[in-house]
Scaffold this motif. Structure first.
Motif, PDB file in Angstrom:
ATOM      1  N   TYR A  29       0.827  -1.203   0.000  1.00  0.00           N
ATOM      2  CA  TYR A  29       0.000   0.000   0.000  1.00  0.00           C
ATOM      3  C   TYR A  29       0.866   1.260   0.000  1.00  0.00           C
ATOM      4  N   LEU A  30       1.935   1.252   0.788  1.00  0.00           N
ATOM      5  CA  LEU A  30       2.833   2.417   0.803  1.00  0.00           C
ATOM      6  C   LEU A  30       3.552   2.586  -0.528  1.00  0.00           C
ATOM      7  N   TRP A  31       3.862   1.487  -1.168  1.00  0.00           N
ATOM      8  CA  TRP A  31       4.615   1.515  -2.420  1.00  0.00           C
ATOM      9  C   TRP A  31       3.765   2.027  -3.577  1.00  0.00           C
ATOM     10  N   GLY A  32       2.539   1.504  -3.703  1.00  0.00           N
ATOM     11  CA  GLY A  32       1.760   1.877  -4.869  1.00  0.00           C
ATOM     12  C   GLY A  32       0.335   2.301  -4.596  1.00  0.00           C
ATOM     13  N   GLY A  33      -0.055   2.335  -3.357  1.00  0.00           N
ATOM     14  CA  GLY A  33      -1.431   2.697  -3.051  1.00  0.00           C
ATOM     15  C   GLY A  33      -2.387   1.550  -3.333  1.00  0.00           C
ATOM     16  N   PHE A  34      -3.645   1.911  -3.517  1.00  0.00           N
ATOM     17  CA  PHE A  34      -4.690   0.918  -3.763  1.00  0.00           C
ATOM     18  C   PHE A  34      -4.743   0.656  -5.266  1.00  0.00           C
ATOM     19  N   ASN A  35      -3.922  -0.299  -5.725  1.00  0.00           N
ATOM     20  CA  ASN A  35      -3.865  -0.616  -7.153  1.00  0.00           C
ATOM     21  C   ASN A  35      -4.081  -2.118  -7.350  1.00  0.00           C
ATOM     22  N   GLY A  36      -3.843  -2.574  -8.554  1.00  0.00           N
ATOM     23  CA  GLY A  36      -4.065  -3.977  -8.886  1.00  0.00           C
ATOM     24  C   GLY A  36      -3.180  -4.929  -8.101  1.00  0.00           C
ATOM     25  N   ALA A  37      -1.928  -4.566  -7.889  1.00  0.00           N
ATOM     26  CA  ALA A  37      -1.016  -5.430  -7.127  1.00  0.00           C
ATOM     27  C   ALA A  37      -1.493  -5.569  -5.680  1.00  0.00           C
ATOM     28  N   PHE A  38      -2.000  -4.499  -5.128  1.00  0.00           N
ATOM     29  CA  PHE A  38      -2.507  -4.553  -3.758  1.00  0.00           C
ATOM     30  C   PHE A  38      -3.724  -5.459  -3.665  1.00  0.00           C
ATOM     31  N   ILE A  39      -4.621  -5.348  -4.626  1.00  0.00           N
ATOM     32  CA  ILE A  39      -5.821  -6.182  -4.620  1.00  0.00           C
ATOM     33  C   ILE A  39      -5.450  -7.651  -4.769  1.00  0.00           C
ATOM     34  N   LEU A  40      -4.518  -7.962  -5.667  1.00  0.00           N
ATOM     35  CA  LEU A  40      -4.061  -9.345  -5.810  1.00  0.00           C
ATOM     36  C   LEU A  40      -3.407  -9.851  -4.527  1.00  0.00           C
ATOM     37  N   ALA A  41      -2.653  -8.983  -3.871  1.00  0.00           N
ATOM     38  CA  ALA A  41      -2.015  -9.377  -2.617  1.00  0.00           C
ATOM     39  C   ALA A  41      -3.054  -9.620  -1.529  1.00  0.00           C
ATOM     40  N   VAL A  42      -4.119  -8.828  -1.491  1.00  0.00           N
ATOM     41  CA  VAL A  42      -5.193  -9.045  -0.519  1.00  0.00           C
ATOM     42  C   VAL A  42      -5.808 -10.422  -0.744  1.00  0.00           C
TER      43      VAL A  42
END
Length: 68
Positions: A29-42
């Protein structure tokens, strides 16, 4: 006593891996905010924790059946 000890150990495993997952999500989240990578990681963290819970539950059931 064995059941109580196993329950504490299983709880510790869930808490430990949940903290690791939360740290990974925090960094993403700190690195890229709420983006596709974050959603996949969730989804990945959620599936990992769900798999760990099922594995621990199956291990408990198997050990309980073998003890009888």
């Amino acid at each position: 006593m064995w059941r109580f000890g196993f329950a504490l150990w299983a709880t510790w495993q869930m808490v430990r891996w949940a903290i690791v997952g939360a740290a990974v999500l925090f960094v993403l989240y700190l690195w890229g905010g709420f983006n596709g990578a974050f959603i996949l990681a969730v989804f990945g963290v959620g599936l990992g924790l769900f798999g760990l819970k099922r594995t621990l539950a199956n291990l408990y059931r198997r050990e309980l059946a073998e003890r009888r």
